[in-house]
Scaffold this motif. Structure first.
Motif, PDB file in Angstrom:
ATOM      1  N   THR A 130      51.132  53.344  37.022  1.00  0.00           N
ATOM      2  CA  THR A 130      52.733  54.093  37.337  1.00  0.00           C
ATOM      3  C   THR A 130      52.737  52.803  38.641  1.00  0.00           C
ATOM      4  N   ASN A 131      54.328  53.386  38.924  1.00  0.00           N
ATOM      5  CA  ASN A 131      55.022  52.880  39.761  1.00  0.00           C
ATOM      6  C   ASN A 131      54.989  51.151  39.833  1.00  0.00           C
TER       7      ASN A 131
ATOM      8  N   CYS B 283      52.396  54.980  33.042  1.00  0.00           N
ATOM      9  CA  CYS B 283      53.347  56.321  33.446  1.00  0.00           C
ATOM     10  C   CYS B 283      54.663  55.900  33.371  1.00  0.00           C
ATOM     11  N   GLU B 284      55.730  56.967  32.338  1.00  0.00           N
ATOM     12  CA  GLU B 284      56.855  56.727  31.882  1.00  0.00           C
ATOM     13  C   GLU B 284      58.053  57.429  33.292  1.00  0.00           C
ATOM     14  N   ALA B 285      57.581  58.098  33.750  1.00  0.00           N
ATOM     15  CA  ALA B 285      58.500  57.669  34.801  1.00  0.00           C
ATOM     16  C   ALA B 285      58.531  56.534  36.121  1.00  0.00           C
ATOM     17  N   GLY B 286      57.280  56.022  36.477  1.00  0.00           N
ATOM     18  CA  GLY B 286      56.757  54.490  36.530  1.00  0.00           C
ATOM     19  C   GLY B 286      57.568  53.521  35.606  1.00  0.00           C
TER      20      GLY B 286
ATOM     21  N   ARG C 142      60.086  53.635  34.399  1.00  0.00           N
ATOM     22  CA  ARG C 142      61.361  53.581  34.930  1.00  0.00           C
ATOM     23  C   ARG C 142      61.807  53.496  36.526  1.00  0.00           C
ATOM     24  N   ALA C 143      60.745  54.122  36.522  1.00  0.00           N
ATOM     25  CA  ALA C 143      60.984  53.493  38.922  1.00  0.00           C
ATOM     26  C   ALA C 143      60.848  51.859  39.066  1.00  0.00           C
TER      27      ALA C 143
ATOM     28  N   GLY D  49      52.900  60.910  30.656  1.00  0.00           N
ATOM     29  CA  GLY D  49      52.655  60.818  31.922  1.00  0.00           C
ATOM     30  C   GLY D  49      51.514  61.291  32.332  1.00  0.00           C
TER      31      GLY D  49
END
Length: 126
Positions: A40-41, A88-91, A93-94, A110
């Protein structure tokens, strides 16, 4: 009885941490453990085909010159031993990373997917 599953949570985008995430994952897989690596990230860069976005990516050539397996070798070993890779999907994007930049076979999901996969096993965070 505890699960033999190992979850490696890679948050850091530093080469040394990413490299060791793959050392840990390949070592556990070689011992017969089920392993999932969740990045992630900034750690998502380690699951990209081009991982030059990792901080200090040039370190890889140095460690290889000293006889240590490089990131490509370790990632391939993990894939050969069926280590599951999840970005990670959010990572993503970040970090403004498009899913098509990832290695073939990397899933986009996720944290719930990662935690479900690890179940009662160990989680190591790098």
């Amino acid at each position: 009885m505890p699960s033999d599953r190992l979850g490696v949570l890679l948050v850091s985008g530093a080469h040394d941490r990413a490299h060791y995430a793959f050392v840990l994952a390949s070592g556990a897989a070689a011992l017969g453990r089920q392993v999932v690596v969740f990045a992630t990230n900034a750690g998502c860069h380690a699951l990209c085909r081009d991982w030059s976005g990792l901080t200090d990516a040039g370190r890889d050539a140095l460690i290889q010159s000293r006889g240590v397996a490089g990131l490509e070798t370790l990632r391939e070993a993990c894939l050969d031993m069926d280590v599951r890779f999840i970005a990670c999907e959010a990572g993503l994007r970040a970090e403004a990373i498009e899913p098509d930049a990832l290695l073939a076979g990397v899933e986009v999901a996720g944290i719930a997917t990662f935690l479900n996969e690890v179940g009662g096993g160990q989680i190591v965070s790098l």
